[in-house]
Design a protein around this motif. Sequence first.
Motif, PDB file in Angstrom:
ATOM      1  N   GLU A 117       0.815  -1.193   0.000  1.00  0.00           N
ATOM      2  CA  GLU A 117       0.000   0.000   0.000  1.00  0.00           C
ATOM      3  C   GLU A 117       0.859   1.258   0.000  1.00  0.00           C
ATOM      4  OE1 GLU A 117      -3.054   1.925   3.075  1.00  0.00           O
ATOM      5  OE2 GLU A 117      -3.412  -0.191   2.626  1.00  0.00           O
ATOM      6  N   SER A 118       1.968   1.244   0.713  1.00  0.00           N
ATOM      7  CA  SER A 118       2.810   2.425   0.795  1.00  0.00           C
ATOM      8  C   SER A 118       3.482   2.716  -0.542  1.00  0.00           C
ATOM      9  CB  SER A 118       3.848   2.258   1.895  1.00  0.00           C
ATOM     10  OG  SER A 118       4.686   1.145   1.610  1.00  0.00           O
ATOM     11  N   LYS A 119       3.562   1.727  -1.429  1.00  0.00           N
ATOM     12  CA  LYS A 119       4.197   1.904  -2.729  1.00  0.00           C
ATOM     13  C   LYS A 119       3.209   2.283  -3.812  1.00  0.00           C
ATOM     14  CE  LYS A 119       7.335  -1.796  -1.455  1.00  0.00           C
ATOM     15  NZ  LYS A 119       7.671  -3.193  -1.685  1.00  0.00           N
ATOM     16  N   VAL A 120       1.900   2.167  -3.541  1.00  0.00           N
ATOM     17  CA  VAL A 120       0.876   2.378  -4.543  1.00  0.00           C
ATOM     18  C   VAL A 120      -0.041   3.511  -4.094  1.00  0.00           C
ATOM     19  CG1 VAL A 120      -1.048   1.273  -5.747  1.00  0.00           C
ATOM     20  CG2 VAL A 120       0.955  -0.083  -5.126  1.00  0.00           C
ATOM     21  N   ALA A 121      -0.304   4.447  -4.998  1.00  0.00           N
ATOM     22  CA  ALA A 121      -1.225   5.537  -4.689  1.00  0.00           C
ATOM     23  C   ALA A 121      -2.657   5.020  -4.797  1.00  0.00           C
ATOM     24  CB  ALA A 121      -1.005   6.697  -5.642  1.00  0.00           C
ATOM     25  N   LEU A 122      -3.440   5.229  -3.760  1.00  0.00           N
ATOM     26  CA  LEU A 122      -4.820   4.751  -3.741  1.00  0.00           C
ATOM     27  C   LEU A 122      -5.769   5.864  -4.169  1.00  0.00           C
ATOM     28  CD1 LEU A 122      -4.728   2.600  -0.473  1.00  0.00           C
ATOM     29  CD2 LEU A 122      -4.279   1.912  -2.835  1.00  0.00           C
TER      30      LEU A 122
END
Length: 158
Positions: A4-9
């Motif tokens: 999650e920290s590597k992917v923009a939600l």
Amino acid sequence: MSSESKVALVPPFTQETAILKVRKAEDGWNSRNPEQVALAYTVGSKWRNRSEFVTGREQIVQFLTRKWQKELDYRLIKELWAFGGSRIAVRFAYESHDAAGQWFRSYGNENWEFDEGGIMHHRYACINDLPIKESERLFHWPLGRRPDDHPGLTDLGL
């Protein structure tokens, strides 16, 4: 969830980001912290929850406070149903009991729409409640975040 920290939600959602967004929402609601949950919604967010209409974070906090005062030992599972652009549809089930000890499994669907920053500005929820016996419960984890190895809705046959 380290990915999650590597992917923009944020929209437009991909399958990966939609799944992560749904899990993040589930985790928030399982915290049963109204102030924390409200931060996932815009200041002027509009909800329809059953027959109740809620507008803005202050009303969201009030709504969730009332909800979790009545729905005790609340545990929720959400699952991605569909997504496109800035919208996500989920199905969910949660288990809770009332003050008299009657357990319920509540089933529903939500339609969500997000702003460009990934904050939800519309939430439409349809929910049905089924009284169950305590022995029929399926959600058995300590209060809080559902463990990664706990089955989801599909795995539970829901």
